[in-house]
Design an enzyme around this catalytic site. Sequence first.
Site: not given
Ligand code: NI
Length: 154
Positions: A33, A52, A58, A60, A98-99, A143
Amino acid sequence: MDQPHHDSTPGGVFREPSPFMYLSKRFHFSSSHRMARPHLSLEENLRQYGKCANPGGHGHNYLLEVTVAGPVDPQTGCVMNLEILAKVVREKVLDVLDHRNINEEIPHFQQAVPSMENIAHWIWKELEGEVYPAKLHHIRLFETERNFVEYRGE
Ligand code: NI
């Protein structure tokens, strides 16, 4: 004559009320995200969200805890079937997030900032009413190891 639902007479059947319990299951998903509000400039987003907001985004490894509540079914001995809970979470949440790049691939987050708060709220709305016969009680979304939110539908 046996009255199965009470009583205190000698030889009568006494049945305790079902204990009310909270059942939790943990799930993992990995997503990328970028924390940014679309109408702000890069400088403003960097000021608000720090690194961020870097344009490339990036990732998580999220940990999701889902807790449902209900009476223990005296027949099954369970609040609900854990395989059904897993299937609901997989179909409604994991298969979607996911992914994925959350900003670009999840329509809701093309407008809403994909903060853990907003993601948790989205997850709640996906799962609420889907965990029959139990009720969704709260979720926690981690997160990172240290940063997480908890939501109870309020
Ligand atoms: Ni983040």
